[in-house]
Design a protein around this motif. Structure first.
Motif, PDB file in Angstrom:
ATOM      1  N   ALA A 240       0.827  -1.213   0.000  1.00 56.07           N
ATOM      2  CA  ALA A 240       0.000   0.000   0.000  1.00 56.07           C
ATOM      3  C   ALA A 240       0.857   1.258   0.000  1.00 56.07           C
ATOM      4  O   ALA A 240       0.473   2.279  -0.571  1.00 56.07           O
ATOM      5  N   THR A 241       2.038   1.189   0.615  1.00 60.94           N
ATOM      6  CA  THR A 241       2.898   2.372   0.654  1.00 60.94           C
ATOM      7  C   THR A 241       3.436   2.718  -0.734  1.00 60.94           C
ATOM      8  O   THR A 241       3.881   3.851  -0.959  1.00 60.94           O
TER       9      THR A 241
ATOM     10  N   ALA B  53      15.730  12.373   2.886  1.00 62.55           N
ATOM     11  CA  ALA B  53      16.161  11.115   3.497  1.00 62.55           C
ATOM     12  C   ALA B  53      14.943  10.263   3.856  1.00 62.55           C
ATOM     13  O   ALA B  53      14.960   9.033   3.688  1.00 62.55           O
ATOM     14  N   ALA B  54      13.869  10.905   4.335  1.00 60.40           N
ATOM     15  CA  ALA B  54      12.660  10.156   4.691  1.00 60.40           C
ATOM     16  C   ALA B  54      12.064   9.448   3.475  1.00 60.40           C
ATOM     17  O   ALA B  54      11.514   8.349   3.584  1.00 60.40           O
TER      18      ALA B  54
ATOM     19  N   ASP C 201      11.025   4.339   0.514  1.00 62.35           N
ATOM     20  CA  ASP C 201      11.225   3.483  -0.650  1.00 62.35           C
ATOM     21  C   ASP C 201      11.920   2.182  -0.249  1.00 62.35           C
ATOM     22  O   ASP C 201      11.514   1.091  -0.646  1.00 62.35           O
ATOM     23  N   ALA C 202      12.971   2.298   0.567  1.00 67.06           N
ATOM     24  CA  ALA C 202      13.727   1.111   0.962  1.00 67.06           C
ATOM     25  C   ALA C 202      12.898   0.176   1.835  1.00 67.06           C
ATOM     26  O   ALA C 202      12.924  -1.054   1.651  1.00 67.06           O
ATOM     27  N   LEU C 203      12.152   0.726   2.784  1.00 58.68           N
ATOM     28  CA  LEU C 203      11.390  -0.115   3.700  1.00 58.68           C
ATOM     29  C   LEU C 203      10.285  -0.866   2.961  1.00 58.68           C
ATOM     30  O   LEU C 203      10.040  -2.055   3.223  1.00 58.68           O
ATOM     31  N   SER C 204       9.616  -0.207   2.040  1.00 56.87           N
ATOM     32  CA  SER C 204       8.553  -0.884   1.294  1.00 56.87           C
ATOM     33  C   SER C 204       9.136  -1.982   0.404  1.00 56.87           C
ATOM     34  O   SER C 204       8.548  -3.062   0.255  1.00 56.87           O
ATOM     35  N   ARG C 205      10.306  -1.730  -0.187  1.00 55.47           N
ATOM     36  CA  ARG C 205      10.936  -2.758  -1.022  1.00 55.47           C
ATOM     37  C   ARG C 205      11.447  -3.923  -0.185  1.00 55.47           C
ATOM     38  O   ARG C 205      11.427  -5.080  -0.625  1.00 55.47           O
TER      39      ARG C 205
ATOM     40  N   PRO D  59      19.700  -1.936  -3.840  1.00 51.93           N
ATOM     41  CA  PRO D  59      20.104  -0.563  -4.178  1.00 51.93           C
ATOM     42  C   PRO D  59      19.373   0.497  -3.353  1.00 51.93           C
ATOM     43  O   PRO D  59      19.983   1.484  -2.919  1.00 51.93           O
ATOM     44  N   ALA D  60      18.068   0.296  -3.118  1.00 54.83           N
ATOM     45  CA  ALA D  60      17.314   1.250  -2.308  1.00 54.83           C
ATOM     46  C   ALA D  60      17.810   1.244  -0.866  1.00 54.83           C
ATOM     47  O   ALA D  60      17.895   2.299  -0.215  1.00 54.83           O
TER      48      ALA D  60
END
Length: 650
Positions: free
Chosen positions: A239-240, A255-256, A261-265, A276-277
């Motif tokens: 959903a994010t 940075a947020a 992006d990284a956390l959802s991936r 990479p994220a």
């Protein structure tokens, strides 16, 4: 009035006292018995401290406000604007936007200095002095956030009620819902928080894209800890991906935004795709850019990213910086998970004494602010990790049961999984591989979906336990998923662990090469426990290959490392293997008190003073079994056999 002026200003500055007295029309000559009350030197002090409270209590509110106004007038606005603003606020008898704005400025300065509790007090007083209802409600949200971060959840909830009573405003409503959900999570009442936060994020999307993205990030971060099943976490992560685009310039994300992006991936994609994220977010976390308040919001997930990349150096630096940032800011509500992360890393490094010190810090905070229901389970988790690393089976099982019960009751599902993984480490150390396999499977190690599931390090224990119990198919399947992660990270820690696990499934020259590669790579990391385990596994393999001389070299190294760490189960396993090569492990010579860990020294000192195990346990908030375990280790280290000898050796 002069006495009251001193009571209302804690600095005790004689010059300020005299200026305030002149404003009040009070002479500087002592009168009315003031000399008997006050000692005026380089500072103004009450001769009898209880009189200070009595003077203040005897003054009626109007008198106090008059003295505060005098102190404000006597305070230099250029050199001490914050104290002047505070006195003006305390002297006000009706709402005043000018004073409220001054307090807001003082709060910002206090927060930059690390005085989050002071900032919260400034903002709360500003709320009461704001005449405009809409602005008062907005300020109430800011004051509530400051109180929440400072660990005062009850004050935060009271201010949120003020915000909700203000005129309708959709952005404020979304911010209020977001903060209320965060407070619920801190108090472990947050199972519904992810859905609440997702709703707030969706409503904010057309109004404030950056705030919407921040709320999506909080929703996913909350889901990871609050949802019992990983499918639910994956759904929130998916959903994010619908979060509105960042509002900044192309190519210059906040940075947020990188963290979102990284956390959802991390929870929706495989390791090579997400890597990479994760790297971009780790690079942003290591940098010093960004306001303190913003860094506090997203720093903890970046620690997770470094560990998911198996980058031990970045993980350690980030964990250290995160603790420093929290302590400097006074954001105590964020301290429990940060202490938990650092404690775990110290366990991997073999620094059990350092891990115990951090766990003691968590315990001391647990008795503090009303938000500290969070740190109770964190402290239990730290105790559990220490017991398992030390090889104390009874204490590990007792604590694991308590953690599972308490964490499930609070909705801390990741802590339940962590407890099972810790048990698997213990049982692999004890050589009880069936029990290790059962525990690690309950930690979620045998998942087949993309993204992180369960405890990051659980596959390592699963591979070893599965190989030792003849489940090579399970071990091989788990290793391939682990390899995707370690190779995507490309760091020595991960690649060394992969080589160690792959060696368990290999034979002949290939196994020999992989064990050597694991030792070489892990030797370049901080993770000394993983290095010791590589030496142990290689020594065991060499013995079975009848290469006893080489086996002894690695088993001696493993035994020395584990003994130095205080990891009894693994040390005993290494000693048994060394004995099987035909060499008897040398007993330690009688040691000295300097060799004791801080906890062992405390327990030994109390036992020397005549306290029973039960009395020591009550004093240190541990179980009698833990006391008995530590005393056995003390006796072994000091070369003694009874409590009566402690006085001679300590």
């Amino acid at each position: 009035h002069r006495d009251a002026a001193h009571r209302l200003d804690p600095l005790g500055d004689p010059a300020l006292l005299r200026r305030a007295a002149r404003v009040l029309g009070v002479g500087t000559t002592a009168s009315g018995g003031a000399d008997e009350l006050l000692d005026i030197g380089d500072r103004v002090r009450f001769r009898h401290p209880p009189v200070r409270a009595a003077v203040y209590g005897a003054a009626v509110p109007g008198e106090r406000r008059r003295v505060h106004r005098a102190l404000a007038e006597a305070t230099d606005a250029g050199t001490d604007p914050d104290r002047r603003a505070w006195h003006r606020a305390q002297g006000a008898d009706h709402p005043d936007e000018g004073i409220a704005a001054e307090l807001e400025g003082s709060a910002a300065r206090a927060q930059e200095r690390g005085g989050l509790a002071a900032a919260a007090a400034f903002l709360e007083r500003a709320v009461g002095l704001t005449p405009d209802a809409r602005r008062r409600a907005d300020r109430a949200v800011g004051a509530a956030r400051a109180h929440h971060l400072a660990g005062a959840s009850e004050a935060a909830l009271a201010l949120l009620a003020v915000a909700e009573a203000g005129p309708p405003d959709e952005p404020r409503r979304a911010r209020t819902e977001s903060l209320r959900a965060g407070i619920a999570v801190a108090a472990h009442r947050g199972a519904s928080a992810p859905a609440t936060l997702l709703g707030a994020a969706e409503r904010l999307a057309p109004i404030d894209a950056d705030l919407s993205r921040d709320t999506y990030l909080q929703a996913l971060f909350t889901a990871v800890g609050a949802l019992p099943d990983w499918e639910g976490v994956t759904q929130v992560a998916a959903a994010t991906r619908a979060a509105p685009p960042a509002s900044g310039e192309p190519g210059e994300p906040r940075a947020a935004d990188l963290v979102l992006d990284a956390l959802s991936r991390l929870y929706t994609q495989d390791a090579p795709t997400a890597a990479p994220a994760l790297r971009r977010a780790v690079a942003a976390g290591i940098g010093e850019d960004g306001a303190q308040a913003e860094r506090l919001r997203w720093q903890w997930p970046v620690n997770l990213f470094a560990m998911a990349l198996w980058d031990d150096a970045a993980a350690r630096d980030l964990a250290r910086d995160h603790l420093r940032l929290i302590r400097a800011s006074g954001a105590l509500a964020l301290l429990p998970p940060a202490l938990g992360t650092s404690t775990m890393l110290l366990l991997f490094e073999g620094d059990l004494a350092g891990a115990e010190r951090l766990n003691e810090e968590a315990r001391s905070y647990a008795a503090g602010a009303d938000v500290w229901t969070a740190s109770a389970t964190m402290t239990q988790g730290g105790n559990l990790g220490l017991a398992a690393w030390r090889g104390d089976e009874e204490e590990t099982e007792r604590l694991a049961e308590a953690v599972a019960k308490d964490a499930a009751g609070r909705g801390e599902w990741r802590m339940v999984e962590l407890g099972h993984w810790v048990r698997s480490v213990l049982y692999n150390g004890l050589g009880q591989y069936e029990r290790a396999l059962d525990a690690v499977l309950r930690a979620g190690a045998d998942h087949r979906a993309p993204g992180v599931r369960g405890v990051l390090w659980a596959p390592l224990e699963l591979v070893e336990a599965a190989v030792r119990t003849g489940r090579r198919d399970l071990a091989s399947r788990t290793l391939e998923r682990l390899s995707a992660s370690t190779r995507a990270g490309g760091a020595d820690w991960g690649l060394g662990l992969e080589a160690r696990c792959r060696a368990l499934l290999s034979e002949g020259e290939e196994a020999d090469r992989l064990y050597r590669a694991a030792i070489e790579r892990l030797g370049r990391t901080r993770m000394r426990v993983d290095l010791a385990r590589a030496h142990l596994l290689y020594g065991e393999w060499l013995r079975r290959e009848r290469r006893r001389t080489e086996a002894r070299e690695h088993l001696r190294t493993a035994l020395g490392l584990f003994t130095g760490f205080g990891m009894t189960a693994f040390a005993d396993r290494a000693a048994r293997e060394l004995q099987a090569t035909g060499e008897t492990a040398r007993k330690r010579n009688a040691g000295t008190a300097e060799e004791l860990t801080p906890q062992e020294a405390r327990i030994a000192g109390l036992a020397r003073d005549g306290l029973t195990n039960k009395e020591i346990a009550a004093r240190l908030y541990v179980s009698p079994r833990t006391v008995e375990y530590h005393l056995r280790r003390v006796f072994a280290k000091l070369g003694i056999t009874s409590r009566h000898q402690l006085g001679e050796r300590l």
